[in-house]
Scaffold this motif. Structure first.
Motif, PDB file in Angstrom:
ATOM      1  N   GLY A 296       9.983 -19.511   6.890  1.00  0.00           N
ATOM      2  CA  GLY A 296      10.051 -20.966   6.751  1.00  0.00           C
ATOM      3  C   GLY A 296       8.801 -21.561   7.371  1.00  0.00           C
ATOM      4  N   ALA A 297       8.698 -22.884   7.354  1.00  0.00           N
ATOM      5  CA  ALA A 297       7.511 -23.533   7.903  1.00  0.00           C
ATOM      6  C   ALA A 297       7.296 -23.110   9.349  1.00  0.00           C
ATOM      7  CB  ALA A 297       7.655 -25.052   7.813  1.00  0.00           C
ATOM      8  N   ARG A 298       6.124 -22.527   9.622  1.00  0.00           N
ATOM      9  CA  ARG A 298       5.719 -22.051  10.949  1.00  0.00           C
ATOM     10  C   ARG A 298       6.641 -20.979  11.521  1.00  0.00           C
ATOM     11  NH1 ARG A 298       1.445 -24.842  13.107  1.00  0.00           N
ATOM     12  NH2 ARG A 298       0.885 -26.783  12.044  1.00  0.00           N
ATOM     13  N   ASP A 299       7.368 -20.310  10.664  1.00  0.00           N
ATOM     14  CA  ASP A 299       8.269 -19.234  11.097  1.00  0.00           C
ATOM     15  C   ASP A 299       7.831 -17.924  10.447  1.00  0.00           C
ATOM     16  OD1 ASP A 299      10.320 -17.571  11.876  1.00  0.00           O
ATOM     17  OD2 ASP A 299      11.885 -18.579  10.707  1.00  0.00           O
ATOM     18  N   VAL A 300       6.873 -17.255  11.088  1.00  0.00           N
ATOM     19  CA  VAL A 300       6.380 -15.983  10.582  1.00  0.00           C
ATOM     20  C   VAL A 300       6.823 -14.876  11.541  1.00  0.00           C
ATOM     21  CG1 VAL A 300       4.110 -16.245  11.710  1.00  0.00           C
ATOM     22  CG2 VAL A 300       4.356 -14.734   9.743  1.00  0.00           C
ATOM     23  N   ARG A 301       7.356 -13.787  10.989  1.00  0.00           N
ATOM     24  CA  ARG A 301       7.928 -12.721  11.803  1.00  0.00           C
ATOM     25  C   ARG A 301       7.312 -11.377  11.425  1.00  0.00           C
ATOM     26  NH1 ARG A 301      14.316 -14.395  10.813  1.00  0.00           N
ATOM     27  NH2 ARG A 301      13.978 -16.674  10.924  1.00  0.00           N
ATOM     28  N   LEU A 302       7.101 -10.554  12.457  1.00  0.00           N
ATOM     29  CA  LEU A 302       6.558  -9.221  12.259  1.00  0.00           C
ATOM     30  C   LEU A 302       7.716  -8.239  12.135  1.00  0.00           C
ATOM     31  CD1 LEU A 302       3.619  -8.203  12.125  1.00  0.00           C
ATOM     32  CD2 LEU A 302       3.883  -7.444  14.492  1.00  0.00           C
ATOM     33  N   LEU A 303       7.725  -7.480  11.035  1.00  0.00           N
ATOM     34  CA  LEU A 303       8.822  -6.568  10.731  1.00  0.00           C
ATOM     35  C   LEU A 303       8.282  -5.161  10.496  1.00  0.00           C
ATOM     36  CD1 LEU A 303      10.627  -8.816   8.081  1.00  0.00           C
ATOM     37  CD2 LEU A 303      11.134  -8.701  10.535  1.00  0.00           C
ATOM     38  N   ASP A 304       9.192  -4.173  10.599  1.00  0.00           N
ATOM     39  CA  ASP A 304       8.880  -2.800  10.206  1.00  0.00           C
ATOM     40  C   ASP A 304       9.565  -2.512   8.884  1.00  0.00           C
ATOM     41  OD1 ASP A 304       7.267  -1.914  12.396  1.00  0.00           O
ATOM     42  OD2 ASP A 304       9.067  -1.867  13.649  1.00  0.00           O
ATOM     43  N   GLU A 305       8.803  -2.101   7.898  1.00  0.00           N
ATOM     44  CA  GLU A 305       9.350  -1.813   6.582  1.00  0.00           C
ATOM     45  C   GLU A 305       8.757  -0.507   6.054  1.00  0.00           C
ATOM     46  OE1 GLU A 305       8.736  -5.114   3.946  1.00  0.00           O
ATOM     47  OE2 GLU A 305       9.684  -6.577   5.294  1.00  0.00           O
ATOM     48  N   GLU A 306       9.376   0.032   5.023  1.00  0.00           N
ATOM     49  CA  GLU A 306       8.856   1.229   4.376  1.00  0.00           C
ATOM     50  C   GLU A 306       7.566   0.899   3.621  1.00  0.00           C
ATOM     51  OE1 GLU A 306       9.968   4.402   4.436  1.00  0.00           O
ATOM     52  OE2 GLU A 306      11.513   3.810   5.898  1.00  0.00           O
ATOM     53  N   ALA A 307       6.616   1.812   3.659  1.00  0.00           N
ATOM     54  CA  ALA A 307       5.395   1.616   2.889  1.00  0.00           C
ATOM     55  C   ALA A 307       5.719   1.681   1.401  1.00  0.00           C
ATOM     56  CB  ALA A 307       4.364   2.678   3.247  1.00  0.00           C
ATOM     57  N   PRO A 308       5.090   0.852   0.580  1.00  0.00           N
ATOM     58  CA  PRO A 308       5.373   0.862  -0.861  1.00  0.00           C
ATOM     59  C   PRO A 308       4.844   2.136  -1.520  1.00  0.00           C
ATOM     60  CG  PRO A 308       3.502  -0.559  -0.403  1.00  0.00           C
ATOM     61  CD  PRO A 308       4.040  -0.135   0.930  1.00  0.00           C
ATOM     62  N   VAL A 309       5.430   2.480  -2.641  1.00  0.00           N
ATOM     63  CA  VAL A 309       5.018   3.650  -3.412  1.00  0.00           C
ATOM     64  C   VAL A 309       4.404   3.163  -4.717  1.00  0.00           C
ATOM     65  CG1 VAL A 309       5.782   5.761  -4.569  1.00  0.00           C
ATOM     66  CG2 VAL A 309       6.828   5.076  -2.383  1.00  0.00           C
TER      67      VAL A 309
ATOM     68  N   PHE B 255      -0.027  -1.786   4.350  1.00  0.00           N
ATOM     69  CA  PHE B 255      -0.262  -1.139   3.065  1.00  0.00           C
ATOM     70  C   PHE B 255       0.322  -1.991   1.948  1.00  0.00           C
ATOM     71  CE2 PHE B 255      -0.306   2.337   6.113  1.00  0.00           C
ATOM     72  CZ  PHE B 255      -1.381   3.103   5.689  1.00  0.00           C
ATOM     73  N   MET B 256      -0.328  -1.953   0.795  1.00  0.00           N
ATOM     74  CA  MET B 256       0.193  -2.625  -0.376  1.00  0.00           C
ATOM     75  C   MET B 256      -0.176  -1.817  -1.617  1.00  0.00           C
ATOM     76  SD  MET B 256      -2.466  -5.868  -0.732  1.00  0.00           S
ATOM     77  CE  MET B 256      -1.592  -6.604  -2.113  1.00  0.00           C
ATOM     78  N   THR B 257       0.609  -1.954  -2.665  1.00  0.00           N
ATOM     79  CA  THR B 257       0.247  -1.365  -3.951  1.00  0.00           C
ATOM     80  C   THR B 257      -0.246  -2.478  -4.862  1.00  0.00           C
ATOM     81  OG1 THR B 257       2.541  -1.563  -4.713  1.00  0.00           O
ATOM     82  CG2 THR B 257       1.868   0.553  -3.769  1.00  0.00           C
ATOM     83  N   TRP B 258      -1.210  -2.127  -5.722  1.00  0.00           N
ATOM     84  CA  TRP B 258      -1.800  -3.136  -6.604  1.00  0.00           C
ATOM     85  C   TRP B 258      -2.343  -2.438  -7.846  1.00  0.00           C
ATOM     86  CZ3 TRP B 258      -0.309  -7.747  -5.800  1.00  0.00           C
ATOM     87  CH2 TRP B 258      -0.934  -8.846  -6.407  1.00  0.00           C
ATOM     88  N   PRO B 259      -2.343  -3.129  -8.993  1.00  0.00           N
ATOM     89  CA  PRO B 259      -2.901  -2.503 -10.195  1.00  0.00           C
ATOM     90  C   PRO B 259      -4.331  -2.017  -9.960  1.00  0.00           C
ATOM     91  CG  PRO B 259      -1.717  -4.501 -10.776  1.00  0.00           C
ATOM     92  CD  PRO B 259      -1.794  -4.473  -9.271  1.00  0.00           C
ATOM     93  N   THR B 260      -4.588  -0.785 -10.310  1.00  0.00           N
ATOM     94  CA  THR B 260      -5.894  -0.187 -10.035  1.00  0.00           C
ATOM     95  C   THR B 260      -7.017  -0.956 -10.713  1.00  0.00           C
ATOM     96  OG1 THR B 260      -4.802   1.964  -9.834  1.00  0.00           O
ATOM     97  CG2 THR B 260      -7.197   1.973 -10.138  1.00  0.00           C
ATOM     98  N   HIS B 261      -6.744  -1.523 -11.888  1.00  0.00           N
ATOM     99  CA  HIS B 261      -7.821  -2.231 -12.592  1.00  0.00           C
ATOM    100  C   HIS B 261      -8.166  -3.566 -11.956  1.00  0.00           C
ATOM    101  CE1 HIS B 261      -4.388  -4.328 -14.439  1.00  0.00           C
ATOM    102  NE2 HIS B 261      -5.235  -5.261 -14.814  1.00  0.00           N
ATOM    103  N   ARG B 262      -7.388  -3.998 -10.945  1.00  0.00           N
ATOM    104  CA  ARG B 262      -7.710  -5.240 -10.231  1.00  0.00           C
ATOM    105  C   ARG B 262      -8.367  -4.949  -8.873  1.00  0.00           C
ATOM    106  NH1 ARG B 262      -8.348  -8.720 -13.743  1.00  0.00           N
ATOM    107  NH2 ARG B 262      -7.843 -10.516 -12.430  1.00  0.00           N
ATOM    108  N   LEU B 263      -8.771  -3.691  -8.665  1.00  0.00           N
ATOM    109  CA  LEU B 263      -9.472  -3.295  -7.449  1.00  0.00           C
ATOM    110  C   LEU B 263     -10.954  -3.112  -7.763  1.00  0.00           C
ATOM    111  CD1 LEU B 263      -6.945  -0.594  -6.163  1.00  0.00           C
ATOM    112  CD2 LEU B 263      -6.977  -3.053  -5.655  1.00  0.00           C
TER     113      LEU B 263
END
Length: 320
Positions: A8-21, A118-126
């Motif tokens: 939410g507005a000014r509410d940013v939180r640091l989390l632990d998540e699985e890395a994307p595949v 880490f993030m996944t992204w279309p290779t042709h946009r790199l």
């Protein structure tokens, strides 16, 4: 992996998540640098941007650079184009992918951005970046692309005068592009003294005189009005800034009596190769624009610092 999500507005939180595949056609990118943009600040301070409202916890970030991990391009340093146009709608087929009706954009709507490790992204946009471009500069290629697109819309001619209203990072990039494009005089205006000082170091005159081309890079109605007053009769005014609250107002007589052409600039076209070349050859100097860097653990402070308009460009290093 560590992820920063906006709840939410000014509410940013640091989390632990699985890395994307990565899926077919995608690459896994280790994110090294993320620039904080004015549009990120709309999300952060308002929980919205324009008519788009935060509907779920969102990972911000669309000015980004990193390293490909895995696959045939393992280890390649890349700048990440945040836009994924559909390629099939009318604007795409007309050569305007930035106006795509079905665009997916990093850190906007339903698409998580780059304030994560880490993030996944279309290779042709790199886009591969050379060694002489740092990670932070790689992240700044996105705003440089926005500045390039805006300057293209101005249809510049050698020997014109140019005014830039709003001297944040994109405004400062526009000053450098104006110099490259053969502007005889460049005027700059901004209410913040440190930004005017940065503009002066780039060769701009810190006064406002009438100009052939005017770029408004603030988003406030006052800045738009100032841009219209600064424009010569018959001039072209490029509106680059995004307004608070999705509304812009201005004194119509300034534009009407001068017969001004007002152009709205949205994101960018396929300009990354040009931006990379300009940065690599130091024709546009990006390093001085980075004023502060924060680790991902201090992302809230990074966003607050940028929202307070302290310094110039604030970047986040997700791996720190």
């Amino acid at each position: 992996m560590r992820v920063a999500r906006l709840f939410g507005a000014r509410d940013v939180r640091l989390l632990d998540e699985e890395a994307p595949v990565p899926r077919a056609g995608e690459s896994l990118v280790e994110v090294r640098s993320v620039g904080i943009c004015g549009s990120d600040l709309h999300w952060f301070t308002e929980g919205a941007i324009g008519d788009a409202v935060l509907s779920r916890p969102l990972v911000l970030g669309h000015e980004m650079a990193g390293v490909i991990r895995g696959g045939p391009q393992d280890g390649a340093r890349v700048a990440i184009d945040p836009a994924i146009p559909c390629g099939a709608c009318g604007p795409c087929l007309d050569g305007d992918p930035n106006l795509c009706l079905n665009i997916i954009f990093s850190g906007h709507g339903g698409c998580d951005g780059s304030l994560r490790q880490f993030m996944t992204w279309p290779t042709h946009r790199l886009h591969t970046i050379p060694d002489q471009i740092s990670d932070d500069e790689g992240a700044l290629l996105e705003p440089l692309g926005v500045a390039l697109h805006a300057y293209d819309l101005a249809h510049p001619k050698i020997g014109q005068t140019v005014a830039v209203i709003g001297c944040g990072p994109i405004g400062l990039m526009l000053i450098q592009l104006a110099r490259l494009a053969g502007a005889t005089r460049i005027f700059a205006a901004d209410p913040l003294p440190h930004r005017l000082e940065a503009a002066a170091k780039l060769g701009a005159e810190t006064e406002t005189k009438q100009a052939d081309l005017v770029f408004e890079v603030s988003g406030s109605s006052a800045a738009v009005d100032a841009a219209l007053q600064t424009a010569k009769p018959g001039a072209r005014v490029i509106l680059v800034g995004i307004p608070d609250g999705d509304t812009t107002t201005f004194t119509a007589s300034h534009a009407r009596r001068k017969g001004l052409t007002l152009v709205m600039s949205r994101r960018m076209g396929e300009v990354y190769p040009r931006a990379i070349d300009l940065a690599a050859r130091r024709l546009v100097d990006l390093p001085p624009l980075v004023s502060q860097a924060f680790p991902l653990a201090e992302v809230g402070a990074a966003l607050a610092t940028a929202a307070a308009r302290e310094g110039l460009k604030v970047v986040v290093h997700p791996q720190e």
